[in-house]
Structure formats: structure tokens, C-alpha cells
Scaffold this active site. Sequence first.
Site, PDB file in Angstrom:
ATOM      1  CD  GLU A 332      -2.323  -1.055   2.467  1.00 56.41           C
ATOM      2  OE1 GLU A 332      -3.924  -1.184   2.730  1.00 56.41           O
ATOM      3  OE2 GLU A 332      -1.997  -0.668   3.631  1.00 56.41           O
ATOM      4  CB  CYS A 333       0.612   4.287   0.063  1.00 57.33           C
ATOM      5  SG  CYS A 333       0.665   6.050  -0.045  1.00 57.33           S
ATOM      6  N   GLY A 334       3.305   3.813   0.388  1.00 63.09           N
ATOM      7  CA  GLY A 334       4.621   3.597   0.483  1.00 63.09           C
ATOM      8  C   GLY A 334       5.222   2.267  -0.045  1.00 63.09           C
ATOM      9  CG  LEU A 336       2.683   1.932  -5.751  1.00 60.39           C
ATOM     10  CD1 LEU A 336       2.544   0.891  -6.593  1.00 60.39           C
ATOM     11  CD2 LEU A 336       1.782   2.797  -5.869  1.00 60.39           C
ATOM     12  CG  LEU A 434      -3.706  -0.837  -3.402  1.00 59.62           C
ATOM     13  CD1 LEU A 434      -5.205  -1.069  -3.251  1.00 59.62           C
ATOM     14  CD2 LEU A 434      -3.106  -2.095  -3.072  1.00 59.62           C
TER      15      LEU A 434
END
Length: 465
Positions: A332-334, A336, A434
Amino acid sequence: MDRKGLIIAGLAGGSGKSVVAVGLIAALVQAGRRVVPFKKGPDYIDAGWLQLAAGRACYNLDPYLMSREAILTSFATRSADAEMVIVEGNRGLYDGVDVAGGYSTAELALMLKLPVLLVVNCAKITRTVAALVLGCQQFDRRLTICGVVLNNVATERQKRLVSEAVEKYTAIPVLGAIPRLKRDIFPMRHLGMVPHQEYPANDQALTTLAELANGHLDLPRVAAVMAELPALPESMAMPLQVTCPSLTPVKIGVIQDAAFQFYYAENLQALERAGAELVWLNAMRDPTLPPLDGLYIGGGFPETGARALAANASFRQAVKAAAHAGLPIYAECGGLIYLGRSIVLDNEEYPLVDLFPVRFAMSTKPQAHGYTVFTADRDNPFYPPGTEVKGHEFRYSRIVDWQGNESDLVLKMSRGCGFCHGRDGLVLNNVLALYSHIHADGTPNWAVSLVARCREFKGQGRRSG
């Protein structure tokens, strides 16, 4: 056992809610109280400080991400052994996603039947504070504002004048006044407070906040205005997900270090209930991956740890090799960003895992901020096609270069930005990366699906490391 609780809210972000909430919890814990903290809304950093003060997990209650039933169950079951429950709100008391204040702190207070302790920033203001408090009191008469805490008070005269005005015009007691501080107790950064994991003086910060609470809050009166919580209903005694002890357990690595700290306690517990043993990893220091059946990489600040992440080439190579070997990975986010090719900071490029051909950089302004809704419309390891998921995103990172195609993205955004062009979700083998964060209590099939994919991988006789 009697349980009592309240919600700490403010007129706006930056009002001092966290100073009061963390300080109050730290002071109560010092006094020997069992305090269970909750944080309203999608937030990891405030929740981390609340957890540090309480010495136990902080849980997030989000009326947008979670159903009413999930919120009530989480609140009841996770506060079952508490003496006191402190819920920190977010934004302004009545701020929501629409003109009706949907999903606001006030709405949560009404749902939980908790009174509100209102924190007001008193910088350059005196009698008008009473008008503001009166407005909050009258705006929704169903809500109980049980007390006011003045913050950022410059002088004793200002404290006396504001306190007298509030109590005269609203009949709401002023239960404390935090003086103007010469420096921020919480170190600040572009996303707000610095996570406690990155702040070496976090113990000193807690001590200072507890001293502020003890010295400037009327703790007995604060305890007295808390609402009695009802006994735990038998219908809420069951966990949110059913554990399957007969199924083969799996080991899922969780990268948790100074660069990656954004994990909801609910997500980690959901994985455990679904049959996972969590193995804690450090992408900055660990030389390689241990034997694992899966990997979970949450959000955080890979940009602040870019040098150390890049320097640990053996760990990056181990993650890449495991992904190519089919290890289930949810990022997730970081996370990704970490799986991308590199990140550019101050004209210097830092190599990352290089699983996906993406170069990232940081912007001075948020690139995405708020709640998201996505639908899986293409094959991926964890969300069956047609699955709709609510999440949230808050990022300053931007894509500098991506050598891929829009068709490579498996999630369609109906709300939020995602990766690009209204889509999110990069896939390679059993990897899904994502930008959106999800909350397990709002997406209960997430943990079950992730653990099932890890169990399938293990059943094929394959493991990382």
C-alpha cells in the site's frame, strides 16, 4: 466492570486535540488507569502516538470505511477490559464529507453515545470563544458537549476571561487550559506530526504531555463528565472474523521500521485471526527475507528512509526474487513506491526493489488526499473481479516515469486518484501494489483472501528465503 469514555474534538484541525488526547491518556496511564484509545477517521500517525501513550493498540473508527455495525462491534469488543476509553476526533467537530456533515466526529459521537470534550485554540481571541462554543452547542442539540479545554492560552488574564465567558453563556465547564508553548511538543512535517517511530525523543514528549495534563487539566472533573458505557452485549462477543484453526497456518512478513509504519491494528489482527503468524521485518537493516508465505508492505515515508533503503541492496534483491518466485505480496502506498524502480529526491536517484518500472518523486503539495472507492475489474491476486472497496489515500509522491500501460492497472477508481488515469493496482504474479489504503473492518474479506493466497503458495511447497 464499569467503563467510561468520551470523545476529544476540536473546532478545526490544529486545534490541539492531539496534545490534549495524548497528554490525557499518558497522565491517566501514569495514574494506573487502563485506557483504550481510539482514533476517528483514516489516520496512522495520531493513532501511533495514542498507542504509545496508552501502552496498547489504538483502533480506528471510520464511519465512511466501516459500517455502523462494524464500528459498534469494534468499539464494544476492543474496549471490553478498559476503565476509560478516549476517542480522538479528526478535523472540526461537525466537518464531514458533505453539507450534512456525513461521517463527522459529531456523527461518531452520537453513534457511540459519547459526550464531547471540545478543545479550542485561543490564539488572539477571548470572549468570542464563548460564541464559538455556543454555536457548537446549539448546532446539534442531540450532542452533549461535556467540557471545554482551552489551548494556546497566552496569559492568566486571558484564561480567566475566556473561562468566565464560556461558562456564563454556555453553562459548559472549562476543564483545563493549556498554556502557549515555546515549541511544538510533536515534531511536524508535511503530513502533520512525525510518526513516533521516527522521533528519538518520543519518551520525553510523552513525559512532557503527561506533565501538561496533570498541571493544566482538571483530571478528576474530566473523569466525572465521562459517560458510563453499557455492558458488552453477548451478540458482540464474537470476533469480527471467524478463526479457522483447522487450516494450515502461514507466516506473513510485515515490514515495520522507520520508513514503513502505516498499519491499522485491525488489519494486523485480522490477518492473525485468519491464520497468519506475523513476522516483523526491517527493510533498512535486515540482510534478507526469512522463510515466508507472504509479505505485507504498508505505507509510511520511504522518502525519509530512501538512503538506507537503497543501501540495503541484499534485502531489495530478496524481495524482488521472492516476488518473481510467486510470493504473495500486498503493498500500500509507501509499499507501492518501495516496489518501484527508484525515487528521485533533491536531484539524487535512489534505487528501490525495481519490481515495477516506475520512477517516483516527491511534490511540495498533496497529489491525492481523501477517501477512495475502487472496483476490481481485472484479474488480481486478492480481490475477485467485481469487488468494490472503500479506502483512502494521502500522498505527496508523484510518478516521474512509468514504462507501463493503463491496461496493466487492475482497479478502477470511482472516487479518488489512484495510480493514474482513474486507475490503481499494479500486478505481477501474486503481487498487488496500490495507492489506496484499506481498513480490514470495512473490507473483511481482505485478510481472508490474502491468507488464503499465502496458504495456496505454501501448499505448493514454495517459500521465500
